[in-house]
Scaffold this motif. Structure first.
Motif, short mmCIF file in Angstrom:
data_model
loop_
_atom_site.label_atom_id
_atom_site.label_comp_id
_atom_site.label_asym_id
_atom_site.label_seq_id
_atom_site.Cartn_x
_atom_site.Cartn_y
_atom_site.Cartn_z
N ILE A 167 45.83 53.80 39.27
CA ILE A 167 46.76 53.17 40.19
C ILE A 167 46.32 51.75 40.53
CG2 ILE A 167 45.57 54.08 42.22
CD1 ILE A 167 49.37 53.56 41.80
N LEU A 168 45.00 51.51 40.49
CA LEU A 168 44.50 50.16 40.77
C LEU A 168 44.98 49.16 39.73
CD1 LEU A 168 40.81 50.79 41.93
CD2 LEU A 168 42.75 50.06 43.31
N ILE A 169 45.12 49.61 38.48
CA ILE A 169 45.61 48.71 37.43
C ILE A 169 47.05 48.32 37.72
CG2 ILE A 169 46.11 48.51 34.98
CD1 ILE A 169 43.80 50.29 34.40
N ALA A 170 47.86 49.28 38.14
CA ALA A 170 49.26 48.98 38.46
C ALA A 170 49.35 48.01 39.64
CB ALA A 170 50.01 50.27 38.77
N VAL A 171 48.53 48.25 40.67
CA VAL A 171 48.55 47.36 41.84
C VAL A 171 48.13 45.96 41.45
CG1 VAL A 171 47.48 46.94 44.09
CG2 VAL A 171 48.18 49.25 43.46
N ARG A 172 47.08 45.84 40.66
CA ARG A 172 46.60 44.52 40.25
C ARG A 172 47.58 43.83 39.31
NH1 ARG A 172 40.32 46.47 39.29
NH2 ARG A 172 39.84 46.70 41.53
N CYS A 173 48.27 44.61 38.50
CA CYS A 173 49.28 44.02 37.62
C CYS A 173 50.41 43.41 38.43
CB CYS A 173 49.81 45.08 36.66
SG CYS A 173 51.02 44.47 35.48
N ILE A 174 50.87 44.13 39.45
CA ILE A 174 51.94 43.61 40.32
C ILE A 174 51.49 42.36 41.05
CG2 ILE A 174 53.36 44.13 42.33
CD1 ILE A 174 53.38 47.05 41.43
N LEU A 175 50.28 42.41 41.61
CA LEU A 175 49.76 41.25 42.34
C LEU A 175 49.59 40.05 41.43
CD1 LEU A 175 47.09 42.97 44.64
CD2 LEU A 175 49.34 42.10 45.29
N ALA A 176 49.11 40.29 40.20
CA ALA A 176 48.93 39.18 39.26
C ALA A 176 50.26 38.54 38.88
CB ALA A 176 48.19 39.66 38.01
N LEU A 177 51.27 39.36 38.63
CA LEU A 177 52.59 38.83 38.27
C LEU A 177 53.20 38.04 39.44
CD1 LEU A 177 54.12 41.84 36.30
CD2 LEU A 177 53.29 39.67 35.38
N VAL A 178 53.10 38.59 40.64
CA VAL A 178 53.63 37.87 41.82
C VAL A 178 52.88 36.56 42.02
CG1 VAL A 178 53.90 37.98 44.32
CG2 VAL A 178 54.40 39.98 42.93
N GLY A 179 51.56 36.58 41.81
CA GLY A 179 50.79 35.35 41.96
C GLY A 179 51.16 34.30 40.93
N MET A 180 51.42 34.70 39.69
CA MET A 180 51.81 33.75 38.66
C MET A 180 53.16 33.10 38.99
SD MET A 180 50.69 35.77 35.18
CE MET A 180 51.49 34.54 34.15
N VAL A 181 54.14 33.91 39.38
CA VAL A 181 55.46 33.38 39.73
C VAL A 181 55.35 32.44 40.93
CG1 VAL A 181 57.77 33.98 40.53
CG2 VAL A 181 56.66 35.36 38.77
N ALA A 182 54.58 32.84 41.94
CA ALA A 182 54.42 32.01 43.13
C ALA A 182 53.71 30.70 42.79
CB ALA A 182 53.64 32.77 44.19
N PHE A 183 52.76 30.73 41.87
CA PHE A 183 52.03 29.52 41.49
C PHE A 183 52.97 28.48 40.89
CE2 PHE A 183 49.85 27.13 38.12
CZ PHE A 183 48.86 26.50 38.85
N PHE A 184 53.78 28.89 39.93
CA PHE A 184 54.69 27.94 39.29
C PHE A 184 55.78 27.48 40.26
CE2 PHE A 184 52.99 30.20 35.52
CZ PHE A 184 52.48 29.09 34.85
N ASN A 185 56.26 28.39 41.09
CA ASN A 185 57.28 27.99 42.07
C ASN A 185 56.72 26.99 43.07
OD1 ASN A 185 59.29 29.55 40.95
ND2 ASN A 185 59.03 31.26 42.37
N ALA A 186 55.49 27.24 43.52
CA ALA A 186 54.90 26.37 44.54
C ALA A 186 54.77 24.94 44.05
CB ALA A 186 53.54 26.92 44.96
N PHE A 187 54.24 24.75 42.84
CA PHE A 187 54.01 23.39 42.36
C PHE A 187 55.29 22.73 41.85
CE2 PHE A 187 49.69 24.89 42.50
CZ PHE A 187 48.98 23.76 42.86
N TYR A 188 56.20 23.50 41.27
CA TYR A 188 57.44 22.91 40.80
C TYR A 188 58.31 22.45 41.96
CZ TYR A 188 62.15 22.54 38.93
OH TYR A 188 63.41 22.08 38.60
N PHE A 189 58.53 23.33 42.94
CA PHE A 189 59.38 22.96 44.06
C PHE A 189 58.69 21.99 45.01
CE2 PHE A 189 61.35 27.00 42.77
CZ PHE A 189 62.67 26.58 42.64
#
Length: 284
Positions: A180-202
């Motif tokens: 279950i830790l892999i699933a949690v970390r996968c979700i957090l990593a994906l959210v972090g990647m999307v937030a990273f690109f959104n933060a610097f682009y916008f």
């Protein structure tokens, strides 16, 4: 007989409750406190300066940039101290995580070994960037501050992805359980990647609407908020919180690590090492 069955049912339920409590006790074992305290320190380092800045009217109340909350004194002093402490805590937690993974690697896992080393290097870059953000406010050294922010957030995103791969390999090779830790970390990593690109682009798109340095020096509040600016600030806060939560997930693996001290005394037969937790002498 009914009384015996009732007693057995109660005993089974008690055993189930006891096992559940025993499972939850991992957060009090070993070094599980280290990532939890690190994540808590990170959250404190961004929310305390924000509350001070809002109470003084230095920033708008609804989600300014994190750096805006630490741009003016006295919140800039608190921001610098807490964020530097968070950077050192991240580095310490990353070193412990690196050493733990290294102990479980075999000789034929060369790719994983290099991934482990590279992840520690990436986290070191991120910790240095976080310290730069803490020491150089955007009102005085904007270029240096933004460079540190890019190092911190960029390295944080890369680190989450690399640790996700390491977690998958360790679980697949049965070094650790709890998929279950892999699933949690996968979700957090994906959210972090999307937030990273959104933060610097916008952030780039909202740059004409951002307050300038003189506004900070005069203590003026933000104005001219746009949808781009709002999306950028929300993404930045999301990215920071996600990374703090990601570090907190290491508490389960680090619960298997404990620290013990050896007391050495010299005798005629040679040095005798006595471990502090069980006091059993170990002669070398």
């Amino acid at each position: 007989m009914p009384a015996v069955k009732s007693l057995l049912t109660i005993m089974d339920k008690s055993d189930a409750v006891f096992q559940s409590c025993e499972y939850l006790m991992w957060c009090f074992r070993g070094l599980s406190w280290l990532p939890l305290c690190t994540s808590l320190m990170g959250l404190i380092s961004i929310f305390v300066p924000y509350c001070i800045a809002v109470s003084r009217g230095d920033v708008i109340e609804f989600l300014p940039y994190i750096s805006d909350s630490g741009a003016l004194p006295p919140e800039s002093c608190v921001f610098g101290v807490l964020l530097n402490a968070t950077a050192y805590s991240f580095l310490l937690c990353g070193i412990v995580r690196f050493l733990q993974i290294r102990e479980h690697l075999t000789h034929d896992m060369r790719q994983v070994r290099w991934n482990n080393r590279l992840s520690l290097a990436v986290l070191t870059v991120g910790s240095v960037g976080l310290s730069i953000v803490a020491c150089f406010q955007e009102t005085s050294q904007l270029t240096v501050h933004m460079t540190g922010a890019l190092m911190a957030f960029g390295a944080g995103v890369v680190y989450t992805v690399m640790q996700l791969h390491l977690s998958y390999r360790l679980v697949r090779d049965r070094f650790f359980k709890h998929k279950i830790l892999i699933a949690v970390r996968c979700i957090l990593a994906l959210v972090g990647m999307v937030a990273f690109f959104n933060a610097f682009y916008f952030s780039h798109e909202a740059k004409p609407h951002m307050p300038n340095t003189e506004a900070y020096k005069k203590g003026e509040s933000h104005s001219g908020r746009t949808d781009y600016y709002l999306t950028s600030t929300i993404s930045e806060w999301t990215m920071a919180i996600v990374f703090f939560l990601y570090i907190a997930t290491f508490s389960h693996e680090l619960s298997y690590i404990s620290i013990s001290f050896l007391v050495a005394t010299r005798t005629q037969a040679g040095p005798v090492f006595v471990q502090d937790n069980d006091l059993d002498p170990i002669v070398h």
